[in-house]
Design a protein around this motif. Structure first.
Motif, PDB file in Angstrom:
ATOM      1  N   SER A  61       0.855  -1.282   0.077  1.00  0.00           N
ATOM      2  CA  SER A  61       0.092  -0.080  -0.154  1.00  0.00           C
ATOM      3  C   SER A  61       0.917   1.273  -0.080  1.00  0.00           C
ATOM      4  N   LEU A  62       1.891   1.123   0.639  1.00  0.00           N
ATOM      5  CA  LEU A  62       3.019   2.297   0.753  1.00  0.00           C
ATOM      6  C   LEU A  62       3.687   2.555  -0.425  1.00  0.00           C
ATOM      7  N   ASP A 100      15.047 -11.481   1.478  1.00  0.00           N
ATOM      8  CA  ASP A 100      13.468 -11.175   1.889  1.00  0.00           C
ATOM      9  C   ASP A 100      13.062 -10.339   0.765  1.00  0.00           C
ATOM     10  N   THR A 101      12.340 -10.813   0.158  1.00  0.00           N
ATOM     11  CA  THR A 101      11.628 -10.263  -1.200  1.00  0.00           C
ATOM     12  C   THR A 101      10.302  -9.568  -0.687  1.00  0.00           C
ATOM     13  N   SER A 102       9.994  -9.695   0.384  1.00  0.00           N
ATOM     14  CA  SER A 102       8.766  -8.949   0.729  1.00  0.00           C
ATOM     15  C   SER A 102       9.078  -7.467   1.106  1.00  0.00           C
ATOM     16  N   VAL A 103      10.155  -7.035   1.224  1.00  0.00           N
ATOM     17  CA  VAL A 103      10.360  -5.619   1.202  1.00  0.00           C
ATOM     18  C   VAL A 103      11.341  -5.085   0.269  1.00  0.00           C
ATOM     19  N   THR A 104      11.535  -5.902  -0.634  1.00  0.00           N
ATOM     20  CA  THR A 104      12.677  -5.410  -1.764  1.00  0.00           C
ATOM     21  C   THR A 104      12.112  -4.288  -2.477  1.00  0.00           C
ATOM     22  N   ALA A 105      10.695  -4.185  -2.909  1.00  0.00           N
ATOM     23  CA  ALA A 105      10.189  -3.122  -3.728  1.00  0.00           C
ATOM     24  C   ALA A 105      10.559  -1.857  -2.566  1.00  0.00           C
ATOM     25  N   LEU A 106       9.897  -1.879  -1.719  1.00  0.00           N
ATOM     26  CA  LEU A 106       9.952  -0.655  -0.633  1.00  0.00           C
ATOM     27  C   LEU A 106      11.459  -0.261  -0.475  1.00  0.00           C
TER      28      LEU A 106
END
Length: 141
Positions: A61-62, A100-106
Motif C-alpha cells: 500500500s505504501l 527477503d523479497t517482501s521488502v525489496t520493492a520498498l
C-alpha cells in the motif's frame, strides 16, 4: 497547510493506522471511503519507524503513495487522490536481508540510505548531552 505524519510500524500495523479509519457514514451508503485527514495520505512529510517490520499488505500500500503520490480514495481505485507527500523518512534497526523479497520493492524506493553504527561509551555520552552544552557528561557513568 502542511502536515507531518509519524508512526512506528510492526507486523500488526493496520491500514487504519496509516491511511485513516473507514467512514461509517459512507459505508452505510455502500461507499468504501477512508477519513484520511491527519493520516499519511494528507501528509507532506512522513516518518515511518521500523518500516520493514510491517506486513506485506501495508508495504504494498505504501508503494503507490511513494511512487505515484496518489492514494486510492475508493476500494477499486476508481478515484485517485493526490498525496502532498514531499519526503518520507524511514528508520530501522536492521537492514532487510537480500533474500527477503517482501521488502525489496520498498527498499528500492529509498533513495538515500545512511547506515549508522550504534553509539557506545564516550560517543553516546557526547551525543546525549551535546545540546545541553556538554556540562553534564561527567554525571553519566
Amino acid at each position: 497547510g502542511s502536515y507531518t505524519f509519524s508512526r512506528q510500524l510492526n507486523r500488526f500495523t493496520t491500514p487504519e493506522e496509516l491511511f485513516g479509519p473507514l467512514s461509517v457514514v459512507e459505508l452505510q451508503r455502500d461507499n468504501y471511503m477512508r477519513l484520511t485527514d491527519r493520516y499519511l495520505p494528507q501528509a507532506s512529510l512522513a516518518f515511518l519507524d521500523e518500516a520493514f517490520k510491517a506486513s506485506s499488505s501495508i508495504l504494498n500500500s505504501l508503494l503507490t503513495i511513494l511512487n505515484e503520490r496518489t492514494f486510492c480514495e475508493q476500494g477499486a481505485c476508481a478515484v485517485l487522490a493526490k498525496v502532498p507527500l514531499l519526503m518520507c523518512i524511514f528508520s530501522s534497526n536492521e537492514i532487510p536481508h537480500p533474500s527477503d523479497t517482501s521488502v525489496t520493492a520498498l527498499f528500492d524506493r529509498i533513495l538515500v540510505r545512511v547506515p549508522m553504527r550504534p553509539l557506545q561509551g564516550e560517543q553516546l555520552k557526547e551525543m546525549l548531552f551535546a545540546q545541553g552544552g556538554g556540562s553534564q557528561v561527567s554525571q553519566v557513568e
